[in-house]
Design a protein around this motif. Structure first.
Motif, PDB file in Angstrom:
ATOM      1  N   ILE A 142       0.838  -1.204   0.000  1.00  0.00           N
ATOM      2  CA  ILE A 142       0.000   0.000   0.000  1.00  0.00           C
ATOM      3  C   ILE A 142       0.870   1.250   0.000  1.00  0.00           C
ATOM      4  O   ILE A 142       0.644   2.185  -0.782  1.00  0.00           O
ATOM      5  N   LEU A 143       1.872   1.289   0.861  1.00  0.00           N
ATOM      6  CA  LEU A 143       2.748   2.471   0.927  1.00  0.00           C
ATOM      7  C   LEU A 143       3.547   2.630  -0.358  1.00  0.00           C
ATOM      8  O   LEU A 143       3.781   3.759  -0.818  1.00  0.00           O
ATOM      9  N   ASN A 144       3.972   1.523  -0.957  1.00  0.00           N
ATOM     10  CA  ASN A 144       4.734   1.594  -2.208  1.00  0.00           C
ATOM     11  C   ASN A 144       3.901   2.128  -3.367  1.00  0.00           C
ATOM     12  O   ASN A 144       4.457   2.588  -4.375  1.00  0.00           O
ATOM     13  N   ALA A 145       2.587   2.068  -3.230  1.00  0.00           N
ATOM     14  CA  ALA A 145       1.728   2.604  -4.289  1.00  0.00           C
ATOM     15  C   ALA A 145       1.910   4.111  -4.450  1.00  0.00           C
ATOM     16  O   ALA A 145       1.602   4.675  -5.507  1.00  0.00           O
TER      17      ALA A 145
ATOM     18  N   GLY B 235      -2.363  -4.373  -5.977  1.00  0.00           N
ATOM     19  CA  GLY B 235      -2.765  -5.732  -6.294  1.00  0.00           C
ATOM     20  C   GLY B 235      -3.528  -6.412  -5.185  1.00  0.00           C
ATOM     21  O   GLY B 235      -3.733  -7.630  -5.215  1.00  0.00           O
ATOM     22  N   LEU B 236      -3.948  -5.658  -4.180  1.00  0.00           N
ATOM     23  CA  LEU B 236      -4.709  -6.210  -3.060  1.00  0.00           C
ATOM     24  C   LEU B 236      -6.195  -5.959  -3.262  1.00  0.00           C
ATOM     25  O   LEU B 236      -6.604  -5.119  -4.063  1.00  0.00           O
ATOM     26  N   SER B 237      -7.020  -6.689  -2.497  1.00  0.00           N
ATOM     27  CA  SER B 237      -8.462  -6.509  -2.609  1.00  0.00           C
ATOM     28  C   SER B 237      -8.885  -5.167  -2.012  1.00  0.00           C
ATOM     29  O   SER B 237      -8.195  -4.606  -1.157  1.00  0.00           O
TER      30      SER B 237
ATOM     31  N   VAL C 215      -7.418  -3.295   1.343  1.00  0.00           N
ATOM     32  CA  VAL C 215      -6.833  -1.958   1.229  1.00  0.00           C
ATOM     33  C   VAL C 215      -7.572  -0.964   2.104  1.00  0.00           C
ATOM     34  O   VAL C 215      -6.956  -0.162   2.827  1.00  0.00           O
ATOM     35  N   HIS C 216      -8.895  -1.002   2.075  1.00  0.00           N
ATOM     36  CA  HIS C 216      -9.694  -0.069   2.877  1.00  0.00           C
ATOM     37  C   HIS C 216      -9.410  -0.250   4.367  1.00  0.00           C
ATOM     38  O   HIS C 216      -9.212   0.720   5.110  1.00  0.00           O
ATOM     39  N   ARG C 217      -9.356  -1.507   4.812  1.00  0.00           N
ATOM     40  CA  ARG C 217      -9.120  -1.778   6.227  1.00  0.00           C
ATOM     41  C   ARG C 217      -7.724  -1.332   6.661  1.00  0.00           C
ATOM     42  O   ARG C 217      -7.569  -0.663   7.693  1.00  0.00           O
ATOM     43  N   LEU C 218      -6.719  -1.678   5.873  1.00  0.00           N
ATOM     44  CA  LEU C 218      -5.352  -1.329   6.255  1.00  0.00           C
ATOM     45  C   LEU C 218      -5.080   0.166   6.129  1.00  0.00           C
ATOM     46  O   LEU C 218      -4.345   0.740   6.935  1.00  0.00           O
ATOM     47  N   MET C 219      -5.669   0.808   5.138  1.00  0.00           N
ATOM     48  CA  MET C 219      -5.453   2.255   5.001  1.00  0.00           C
ATOM     49  C   MET C 219      -6.079   3.016   6.158  1.00  0.00           C
ATOM     50  O   MET C 219      -5.523   4.022   6.621  1.00  0.00           O
TER      51      MET C 219
ATOM     52  N   GLY D 177      -4.728   6.009  11.012  1.00  0.00           N
ATOM     53  CA  GLY D 177      -4.805   6.113  12.470  1.00  0.00           C
ATOM     54  C   GLY D 177      -3.460   6.292  13.146  1.00  0.00           C
ATOM     55  O   GLY D 177      -3.361   6.970  14.171  1.00  0.00           O
ATOM     56  N   VAL D 178      -2.407   5.706  12.575  1.00  0.00           N
ATOM     57  CA  VAL D 178      -1.073   5.829  13.179  1.00  0.00           C
ATOM     58  C   VAL D 178      -0.246   6.935  12.525  1.00  0.00           C
ATOM     59  O   VAL D 178       0.923   7.135  12.863  1.00  0.00           O
ATOM     60  N   GLY D 179      -0.846   7.655  11.563  1.00  0.00           N
ATOM     61  CA  GLY D 179      -0.155   8.799  10.976  1.00  0.00           C
ATOM     62  C   GLY D 179       0.739   8.482   9.798  1.00  0.00           C
ATOM     63  O   GLY D 179       1.466   9.350   9.308  1.00  0.00           O
TER      64      GLY D 179
END
Length: 278
Positions: free
Chosen positions: A18-21, A39-41, A45-49, A54-56
């Motif tokens: 995600i960060l590499n995007a 390349g993730l679902s 992506v929504h959950r991890l983003m 939240g952690v900045g």
């Protein structure tokens, strides 16, 4: 047919994707953009983003996301430490050769100092800490010089509780404030067996007219009769390191450090402008 959980990429790998995007020119992306580049679902992506926001590590504005200030801060400090070590190393070697004692490079991290580098002869003695090691700031020479020239941002670490490491450790807040005032007046700090009963140190700040970026110290086993004699040599070392990083035009002064903004984001922006690496 669902995927085998054992073949799914680990959580850290997903977050890295995600960060590499956001690499290159892709500084601002939508959720759909990140799904396409990672390349993730979309659900993942929504959950991890949301967690990264939240952690900045990410920031969200409407439907757009960008790298967060906390992630930029970590990258800036990594760059800072690498450049700092490269600039300091030749002068630290020279100081060790001049004095015969161990020479250390420390930075402040909250109420502690972290050793970024140290030069010495292990055949003569070995300091009771290693590169990457942490020590309490209030009872080390480097810590006291970084607190003394740290500005308003270090006040919580001065006013907090201070555990005794030896019978010489300063634990009272009023006594520590008095000690730090003396540090600002002298431009150097001493550790007379306050952190380790058999180790004494003298440290000087790496700074211009503002807050200290780091500290260089010389340590020796037992006895502190020659610490005052070593102090000018340590100060001269920090001046040479500063000149190699920024040029001789920004001279090291003995005036108190300028206040540091309490807000983390403003502190980082000020630091990046000050260091000219932003």
């Amino acid at each position: 047919m669902s995927k085998d959980p054992s073949t799914a990429p680990p959580l850290l790998v997903k977050a890295t994707r995600i960060l590499n995007a956001f690499e290159g020119q892709r500084s601002t992306l939508t959720l759909t953009d990140v799904v396409r580049h990672s390349g993730l679902s979309q659900t993942t992506v929504h959950r991890l983003m949301d967690q990264l926001v939240g952690v900045g590590w990410l920031e969200r504005e409407g439907r757009k996301y960008r790298l967060g200030l906390r992630l930029l801060e970590l990258g800036a400090f990594a760059s800072h430490h690498n450049r700092l070590r490269r600039a300091a190393l030749p002068q630290m070697i020279a100081l060790h050769q001049e004095t015969g004692h161990w020479v250390h490079l420390f930075v402040l991290d909250g109420p502690e100092v972290v050793c970024l580098e140290q030069i010495g002869d292990p055949r003569e003695s070995i300091p009771p800490f290693q590169v990457g090691g942490r020590l309490p700031a209030h009872c080390t020479a480097s810590g006291k010089v970084l607190l003394g020239f740290g500005g308003a941002g270090v006040e919580p670490h001065v006013a907090g509780e201070h555990a005794a490491r030896t019978r010489r450790t300063i634990t009272r807040v009023d006594s520590l404030r008095t000690e730090l005032a003396s540090v600002r007046d002298a431009g150097v700090a001493f550790d007379r067996g306050e952190c380790f009963h058999d180790v004494t140190c003298v440290a000087a700040p790496l700074r211009g007219g503002g807050r200290a970026l780091a500290a260089i110290s010389v340590s020796r086993l037992a006895g502190y009769a020659d610490l005052s004699r070593l102090a000018p040599r340590v100060t001269a070392c920090t001046r040479r390191v500063w000149a190699s990083m920024f040029g001789a035009g920004r001279r090291v002064e003995s005036t108190p450090a300028e206040p540091v903004a309490a807000d983390d984001s403003e502190s980082l922006r000020s630091w990046l402008r000050f260091s000219e690496w932003g």
